[in-house]
Design a protein around this motif. Structure first.
Motif: not given
Length: 160
Positions: A53-55, A58-61, A76-77, A133-134
Motif C-alpha cells: 500500500l505504501s508503494i 508513493f506511486s499515486i503521489e 497522512a497515510f 521499501r519494495i
C-alpha cells in the motif's frame, strides 16, 4: 523485616520479573520473527500489505493532477505507515539475538533506508530512498519455506 528476609524477597521478586520479561520477549519474538505461528504470519502479512500500500501510495503521489485533498490523505497515510515501519524496526532490534548483526544485515539496512527519508525530510530531499521499501517485500519469500503444502510437494518431488 531483617536484611536476610529482604534479600530473600528481593531475589524472588527479581526472579519473577525476569521470568515475566522472558515470557514477554518470547511472545514478542514469536510475533515478529517466527512466521510459522499464526500471530507471526499475521504480523508478516500486515507488514507486507502495508509495504505494498505504501508503494502504491508513493506511486499515486507522483501524479501531476492530484487534488490537495487526496495529497493530504496520502501524506497522512505516509506518516502512519512510517511510524508503523519504525515500530517494526525497533521491535526487530529488540528481539534480535545480535542487534549489531541485524542493523548491518540486508533486511536491517533496507528497513533503515526505507524510513530514513521521512525523518530527514525537513533537512534534505531523500524521497527517492522510499523505493527501498519494495525490497522489504522480500520478507514474503521467507514464508515460502514454512508452508507445509510446499514442503510436501518438495518431498514428493524428491521421491519421484
Amino acid at each position: 523485616m531483617d536484611r536476610a528476609e529482604w534479600r530473600y524477597y528481593r531475589f524472588w521478586y527479581i526472579q519473577a520479573l525476569t521470568t515475566k520479561t522472558m515470557k514477554k520477549m518470547q511472545l514478542l519474538w514469536e510475533i515478529v520473527e517466527d512466521n510459522s505461528t499464526s500471530k507471526g504470519r499475521l504480523f508478516d502479512y500486515f507488514i507486507q500489505t502495508l509495504i505494498l500500500l505504501s508503494i502504491i501510495s508513493f506511486s499515486i503521489e507522483t501524479l501531476p493532477n492530484l487534488s490537495e485533498k487526496n495529497r493530504a490523505i496520502l501524506v497522512a497515510f505516509e506518516k502512519v505507515s512510517v511510524v508503523i515501519f519504525s515500530i517494526e524496526y525497533i521491535l526487530r532490534l529488540i528481539v534480535s539475538k545480535s542487534t549489531i548483526k541485524y542493523i548491518f544485515s540486508f533486511y536491517g539496512i533496507i528497513d533503515i533506508l526505507a524510513i530514513t527519508p521521512f525523518y530527514l525530510g525537513g533537512i534534505l530531499d531523500f524521497r527517492f530512498l522510499r523505493v527501498f521499501r519494495i525490497f522489504r517485500v522480500f520478507r514474503a519469500l521467507k514464508l515460502v519455506r514454512y508452508n507445509s503444502a510446499i514442503k510436501r510437494f518438495n518431498t514428493a518431488f524428491r521421491i519421484v
